[in-house]
Design an enzyme around this catalytic site. Structure first.
Site, PDB file in Angstrom:
ATOM      1  N   HIS A  20       0.825  -1.222   0.000  1.00  0.00           N
ATOM      2  CA  HIS A  20       0.000   0.000   0.000  1.00  0.00           C
ATOM      3  C   HIS A  20       0.854   1.265   0.000  1.00  0.00           C
ATOM      4  CE1 HIS A  20      -4.058  -1.725   0.323  1.00  0.00           C
ATOM      5  NE2 HIS A  20      -3.445  -2.721   0.941  1.00  0.00           N
ATOM      6  N   ASP A  22       2.457   2.041  -3.216  1.00  0.00           N
ATOM      7  CA  ASP A  22       2.619   2.456  -4.630  1.00  0.00           C
ATOM      8  C   ASP A  22       1.821   3.715  -4.934  1.00  0.00           C
ATOM      9  OD1 ASP A  22       0.216   0.965  -4.476  1.00  0.00           O
ATOM     10  OD2 ASP A  22       0.464   0.060  -6.464  1.00  0.00           O
ATOM     11  N   ALA A 106      -6.974 -13.672  -5.379  1.00  0.00           N
ATOM     12  CA  ALA A 106      -6.171 -14.218  -4.280  1.00  0.00           C
ATOM     13  C   ALA A 106      -5.037 -13.269  -3.895  1.00  0.00           C
ATOM     14  CB  ALA A 106      -5.594 -15.576  -4.680  1.00  0.00           C
ATOM     15  N   LEU A 108      -2.748 -12.188  -6.007  1.00  0.00           N
ATOM     16  CA  LEU A 108      -1.546 -12.469  -6.811  1.00  0.00           C
ATOM     17  C   LEU A 108      -1.675 -11.851  -8.207  1.00  0.00           C
ATOM     18  CD1 LEU A 108      -1.065 -16.211  -5.747  1.00  0.00           C
ATOM     19  CD2 LEU A 108       0.162 -14.214  -4.862  1.00  0.00           C
ATOM     20  N   SER A 110      -4.169 -11.738 -10.691  1.00  0.00           N
ATOM     21  CA  SER A 110      -4.651 -12.404 -11.903  1.00  0.00           C
ATOM     22  C   SER A 110      -5.256 -11.383 -12.873  1.00  0.00           C
ATOM     23  CB  SER A 110      -5.668 -13.489 -11.550  1.00  0.00           C
ATOM     24  OG  SER A 110      -6.740 -12.926 -10.838  1.00  0.00           O
ATOM     25  N   SER A 111      -5.880 -10.324 -12.353  1.00  0.00           N
ATOM     26  CA  SER A 111      -6.502  -9.367 -13.276  1.00  0.00           C
ATOM     27  C   SER A 111      -5.447  -8.558 -14.023  1.00  0.00           C
ATOM     28  CB  SER A 111      -7.477  -8.442 -12.540  1.00  0.00           C
ATOM     29  OG  SER A 111      -6.930  -8.011 -11.329  1.00  0.00           O
ATOM     30  N   GLU A 143      -7.694  -0.345 -15.931  1.00  0.00           N
ATOM     31  CA  GLU A 143      -8.336  -0.792 -14.681  1.00  0.00           C
ATOM     32  C   GLU A 143      -8.983   0.381 -13.944  1.00  0.00           C
ATOM     33  OE1 GLU A 143      -6.479  -3.968 -12.756  1.00  0.00           O
ATOM     34  OE2 GLU A 143      -7.666  -3.743 -10.924  1.00  0.00           O
ATOM     35  N   ASP A 155       1.114  -3.712  -9.641  1.00  0.00           N
ATOM     36  CA  ASP A 155       0.841  -5.026 -10.241  1.00  0.00           C
ATOM     37  C   ASP A 155       1.219  -5.068 -11.714  1.00  0.00           C
ATOM     38  OD1 ASP A 155      -0.291  -5.305  -7.766  1.00  0.00           O
ATOM     39  OD2 ASP A 155      -2.354  -5.180  -8.470  1.00  0.00           O
ATOM     40  N   TYR A 205     -10.305  -0.850  -0.261  1.00  0.00           N
ATOM     41  CA  TYR A 205      -9.069  -0.385  -0.916  1.00  0.00           C
ATOM     42  C   TYR A 205      -9.212   1.092  -1.307  1.00  0.00           C
ATOM     43  CZ  TYR A 205      -5.179  -0.167  -4.188  1.00  0.00           C
ATOM     44  OH  TYR A 205      -4.008   0.194  -4.829  1.00  0.00           O
TER      45      TYR A 205
HETATM   46  C1  GLA Z   1      -3.293  -4.095  -5.008  1.00  0.00           C
HETATM   47  C2  GLA Z   1      -3.188  -2.910  -5.953  1.00  0.00           C
HETATM   48  C3  GLA Z   1      -1.754  -2.384  -6.013  1.00  0.00           C
HETATM   49  C4  GLA Z   1      -1.188  -2.136  -4.617  1.00  0.00           C
HETATM   50  C5  GLA Z   1      -1.446  -3.345  -3.707  1.00  0.00           C
HETATM   51  C6  GLA Z   1      -1.082  -3.079  -2.271  1.00  0.00           C
HETATM   52  O1  GLA Z   1      -2.589  -5.189  -5.513  1.00  0.00           O
HETATM   53  O2  GLA Z   1      -3.613  -3.273  -7.256  1.00  0.00           O
HETATM   54  O3  GLA Z   1      -1.685  -1.225  -6.799  1.00  0.00           O
HETATM   55  O4  GLA Z   1      -1.720  -0.963  -4.066  1.00  0.00           O
HETATM   56  O5  GLA Z   1      -2.803  -3.752  -3.736  1.00  0.00           O
HETATM   57  O6  GLA Z   1       0.287  -2.915  -2.128  1.00  0.00           O
END
Ligand code: GLA
Length: 368
Positions: A20, A22, A106, A108, A110-111, A143, A155, A205
């Protein structure tokens, strides 16, 4: 336009450090992992995209001339098409199958793997290319704008720019990148999927993001130069505490200390100081749990359990939280007993089947 079939492989990403931060301009340190999605595709003469997602048994399609929200996974692909069109890249239809070893929802990514994978497919058919950063920014816009999730840049960049045997140190304020050798020798990272549903994940989020923006506004009275929380140092926290509410201060303290931990983790990795890396991972989890409040009872149980096992140097939740996965740094010789014991004990606690994978750092997305 290529006539024949082609395959795109897009891996998931594991956030090793930098939770959290970025969207606050801080540094993050992900790796790409061997769990991935592969798209087996062929050009489609009609101006349409038709995909079959094998794991979930779902077909979806859209016309490139009529991009309308469908409120399903195909929106990630459509969002990418919209953004490529904006750049003036000629779009050609394709059809095929998506196979995946990457669990969905999950933590990781995927999207983001689907976004980056389909961006590469469109670019391949158009005989065009974009840099990894341009691809990542494009997919993030898809996104944010089309899908409506206000994710940061972690991501998509991890999936577009990671390289095998390296962690990617990405400074999200400048998009400067450094590849740090990621050879853990006698140790490895084990990812554990809690299997618990990530309810309210996107609204919580977006709420955390909004809190950071609000904190910046308030802090500008004391720190007039401030645009993003990454511009604060740990030394600034006492003054920040005076002007922020208790809740906003906790959010800010997480961001500021996590940026500091991530910088120290990058140095620890360069020095092969895995003990320190493990301690910093522990610190991240505690801060995400207590200050940022994005953990869950399942994730806390998994982390607490992991920390009691032989050979473990550190454990934390990974990704956005609110469910999803943990990552544990552990001595390799103890991995078999860890992976054997965990699912049974976790099932007794939660009633859920956990999954564990030992992961290495692999290459980011590419056309094979
Ligand atoms: C998700 C968001 C990322 C980042 C993480 C937390 O994966 O897509 O941009 O903020 O949460 O580090």
């Amino acid at each position: 336009m290529p006539e024949s079939t082609f395959t795109v492989c897009a891996p998931g990403r594991l956030s090793v450090m930098g939770g959290h931060v970025d969207y606050n301009g801080g540094p993050v340190m992900p790796i790409a992992i061997p769990l991935n999605i592969t798209l087996h595709l062929e050009p489609h003469a009609a101006n349409t995209v038709e995909l079959y997602a094998e794991e979930i048994g779902q077909h979806a399609q859209f016309s490139l001339d009529d991009l309308q929200h469908q409120h399903s996974w195909i929106d990630y692909v459509q969002g990418v098409a919209v953004e490529l069109k904006e750049l003036g890249i000629p779009l050609h239809g394709f059809r095929g199958t998506i196979k995946s070893t990457l669990p969905m929802a999950a933590g990781l990514s995927s999207s983001a793997a689907l976004e980056v994978g389909t961006a590469l497919a469109f670019l391949h058919l158009a005989n065009e290319s974009l840099s990894a950063v341009e691809t990542a920014l494009l997919c993030q816009r898809a996104e944010n704008k089309f899908v409506g999730v206000q994710c940061g840049i972690l991501d998509q960049t991890a999936i577009a720019a990671c390289t095998a045997d390296h962690a990617l140190l990405l400074h999200c304020n400048t998009m400067e990148m450094e590849q740090i050798p990621f050879r853990l020798e006698q140790h490895a990272m084990v990812v554990t999927y809690s299997g618990a549903p990530r309810e309210l994940a996107s609204s919580a989020y977006n709420d955390r993001r909004a809190s950071c923006g609000k904190a910046v506004e308030i802090l500008q009275k004391e720190f007039p130069y401030l645009h993003q929380l990454c511009e604060l140092n740990p030394d600034d926290l006492p003054l920040a505490q005076k002007v922020l509410s208790a809740l906003l201060f906790k959010r800010v303290r997480h961001v500021v200390t996590e940026i500091d931990r991530t910088k120290r983790a990058a140095i620890a990795l360069k020095n092969n100081d895995l003990k320190l890396l493990g301690n910093l991972m522990d610190g991240t989890h505690n801060s995400l749990r207590d200050d940022y409040e994005v953990s869950s009872k399942e994730l806390n149980w998994l982390v607490d359990w992991a920390r009691k096992q032989s050979g473990v140097l550190g454990s934390r939740l990974t990704g956005a939280g609110f469910g999803g996965c943990t990552v544990t740094l552990i001595e390799k010789e103890f991995i078999p007993q860890f992976i054997h014991a965990l699912p049974m004990e976790y099932k007794q606690f939660s009633g859920i089947d956990a999954k564990c994978w030992e992961v290495t750092a692999v290459d980011g997305a590419r056309v094979l």
